[in-house]
Motif scaffolding. Structure first.
Motif, short mmCIF file in Angstrom:
data_model
loop_
_atom_site.label_atom_id
_atom_site.label_comp_id
_atom_site.label_asym_id
_atom_site.label_seq_id
_atom_site.Cartn_x
_atom_site.Cartn_y
_atom_site.Cartn_z
N GLU A 56 0.69 -1.22 0.18
CA GLU A 56 0.07 0.07 -0.12
C GLU A 56 0.94 1.24 0.06
N LEU A 57 0.70 2.23 -0.80
CA LEU A 57 1.29 3.19 -1.24
C LEU A 57 0.66 4.55 -0.83
N GLN A 71 -5.98 9.40 -5.90
CA GLN A 71 -6.18 9.29 -4.32
C GLN A 71 -4.80 9.33 -3.65
N SER A 72 -5.09 9.50 -2.42
CA SER A 72 -3.78 9.81 -1.48
C SER A 72 -3.25 8.30 -1.06
N SER A 73 -3.95 7.24 -1.31
CA SER A 73 -3.34 6.14 -0.91
C SER A 73 -3.78 4.79 -2.10
N LEU A 74 -3.02 3.95 -2.33
CA LEU A 74 -3.38 2.88 -3.32
C LEU A 74 -2.78 1.78 -3.16
N SER A 75 -3.49 0.64 -3.37
CA SER A 75 -2.82 -0.69 -3.22
C SER A 75 -2.56 -1.23 -4.35
N VAL A 76 -0.97 -1.50 -4.39
CA VAL A 76 -0.50 -2.03 -5.89
C VAL A 76 0.06 -3.52 -5.70
N SER A 77 0.31 -4.15 -6.79
CA SER A 77 1.33 -5.23 -6.81
C SER A 77 2.70 -4.86 -7.23
N LEU A 78 3.59 -5.11 -6.45
CA LEU A 78 5.04 -4.70 -6.74
C LEU A 78 5.58 -5.66 -8.01
N LYS A 79 4.80 -6.43 -8.24
CA LYS A 79 5.11 -7.43 -9.46
C LYS A 79 4.87 -6.83 -10.85
N MET A 94 6.59 9.29 -0.23
CA MET A 94 5.61 8.06 -0.67
C MET A 94 6.00 7.06 0.48
N LYS A 95 4.86 6.55 1.39
CA LYS A 95 5.08 5.63 2.39
C LYS A 95 4.66 4.46 1.73
N LYS A 97 3.94 0.36 2.62
CA LYS A 97 3.46 -0.75 3.43
C LYS A 97 3.35 -2.21 2.91
N LEU A 98 4.29 -3.10 3.44
CA LEU A 98 4.23 -4.22 2.65
C LEU A 98 2.82 -5.11 3.05
N PHE A 99 2.07 -5.64 2.14
CA PHE A 99 0.95 -6.43 2.47
C PHE A 99 -0.02 -5.31 2.99
N GLY A 100 0.03 -4.25 2.88
CA GLY A 100 -0.84 -2.91 3.40
C GLY A 100 -0.72 -2.98 4.67
N LYS A 101 0.10 -3.60 5.42
CA LYS A 101 0.26 -3.58 6.94
C LYS A 101 1.54 -3.32 7.43
N ILE A 102 2.65 -3.76 6.89
CA ILE A 102 3.93 -3.80 7.50
C ILE A 102 4.74 -2.52 6.91
#
Length: 442
Positions: A56-57, A71-79, A94-95, A97-102
């Protein structure tokens, strides 16, 4: 069995698993996620990690958009590649978070004003006068009792020293130094010589010797105050009225000392012939100055990345008169590119090359990339890279990425190039990052 032993075994296994994860290719690729990204305003950039991990960015959409999202946040695949597009000048973060949490990393995003320059390629004549008189050798003088010695060498003056004053009177050329020595030596007192060595101003006492044959006072030094040659224009920045050329420092031919510029000028030149490069023998362009009274610009600085100054008139025979984008050092990649240069007369031509290796540089340094000439037309005319070609702009994907600087003596089809970013900084067109400014100030 010791009841603590299973816990120790479990702990050891956990450490091994964590260690294996840490050295695994996916984790190494995630760790390679940059700490800082730089973009020009309006620029798009792709970040490719190819890691099968979701993240999650979060970021400021006024300055940056990711994958077209406002949007100010976005869920993405780093693949998949991340498509970044910049808008507003300034710094944002740009922050990630791996798996949207870590929480994993906070990436600084620096958005700078858009910059475009006109690529060069023209052969230019270079005339430079040093900011003093350069010592290039010693010679012996016969004194009254027939002893041979060099007053300058006795005074401790070395090759490469720049004489800037005699008895506190500034000297900027050989003629002025000669006049002062004749005038001040008649009282037979030692002269106070001020000189610059390795950037530090020093003084020494020098006692001239009167040459009975020539009827002149001698100081026992070979000296020089100017140099001339040919090179290649790299770029012209029309908004700032400045240029950059050569891609490397001008040094004195005898001492190898960088010339401290007092004043200088560039003018148009025309290539008359090419001495082709061969293994072990770098070739050169032979050229003559055109319209010596028609000055294109001055020379204000002579740095490891070339010469820089104000340009009053753009040279003719441009390959392209339209300004093109430039690339940051980290955006240069291995692969096809082109150089612009002249091999006959004043016509600028484009030739194919390959960027075969890129050195990761976060601060200014020469030899940023290795290039190889692949264009058979250029190889047949020059043998590859020749002297006088230094400064030839390197274009990749429509962007100016650098300049040719050196040839490999044992393989003249290959050589070094420097990143255009460092040349633009020395020209005063592209400002240093805050990190570099802090390092220079400390």
């Amino acid at each position: 069995m010791n009841p603590k032993q299973p816990k120790r075994i479990f702990g050891l296994i956990l450490v091994i698993i964590v260690g294996l994860i840490g050295v695994s290719t996916p984790m190494q690729q995630i760790a390679a996620f940059p700490n800082e990204l730089r973009l020009f305003t309006g620029q798009s950039k792709n970040v490719q990690l190819s890691v099968p991990v979701h993240a999650e960015l979060s970021y400021d959409p006024k300055s940056l958009q990711v994958n077209g999202s406002t949007q100010s946040s976005l869920s993405v695949s780093l693949k998949e590649p991340l498509s970044l597009h910049s808008y507003q000048i300034g710094q944002t973060h740009m922050k990630v978070k791996l798996f949207g949490k870590i929480p994993f990393k906070t990436v600084k995003v620096d958005v700078v004003p858009d910059l475009r320059v006109v690529p060069g390629g023209q052969t230019i004549g270079v005339k430079v006068n040093s900011a003093g008189v350069l010592v290039v050798g010693h010679h012996q003088v016969v004194n009254e009792d027939g002893t041979k010695l060099s007053p300058g060498e006795e005074a401790g003056l070395r090759l490469g020293d720049l004489i800037v004053a005699i008895n506190k009177v500034e000297v900027s050329n050989v003629r002025k130094l000669g006049e002062l020595c004749d005038k001040l030596s008649s009282n037979k007192k030692p002269l106070t010589v001020s000189f610059v060595r390795n950037g530090k101003t020093m003084t020494t006492k020098l006692k001239p010797i009167f040459d009975n044959q020539e009827k002149e006072w001698r100081i026992g030094l070979y000296i020089r105050d100017s140099a001339a040659g040919v090179g290649t224009l790299t770029f012209y920045a029309p908004d700032q009225g400045v240029y950059g050329a050569l891609g490397h420092v001008i040094t004195d031919m005898d001492t190898g000392t960088p010339i401290v510029v007092g004043r200088g000028e560039i003018l148009q030149a025309s290539v008359t012939s090419i001495n082709k490069s061969q293994n072990g023998d770098p070739g050169e362009k032979r050229a003559h100055f055109v319209k010596e009274k028609q000055i294109l610009g001055n020379i204000e600085r002579n740095t490891p990345f070339g010469i820089f100054g104000k340009m009053s008139e753009m040279p003719t025979h441009s390959y392209a008169e339209q300004a093109i984008p430039v690339a940051f050092a980290e955006d240069v990649k291995e692969g096809p590119a082109q150089i612009l240069t002249v091999v006959n007369g004043q016509k600028v031509e484009s030739f194919d090359i390959e960027v075969s290796h890129v050195v990761k540089q976060s601060s200014p340094a020469t030899k940023g990339m290795v290039i190889k000439v692949t264009d058979e037309r250029l190889i047949s005319k020059t043998g590859g890279i020749v002297q006088g070609m230094s400064g030839s702009p390197i274009i990749q994907d429509g962007k100016l990425i650098g300049a040719v600087t050196h040839v490999f003596v044992n393989d003249p089809t290959s050589g070094y190039g420097c990143f255009i970013e460092w040349m633009l900084q020395d020209a005063g067109v592209l400002l240093h990052s805050n990190k570099e400014q802090a390092e220079q100030a400390s």
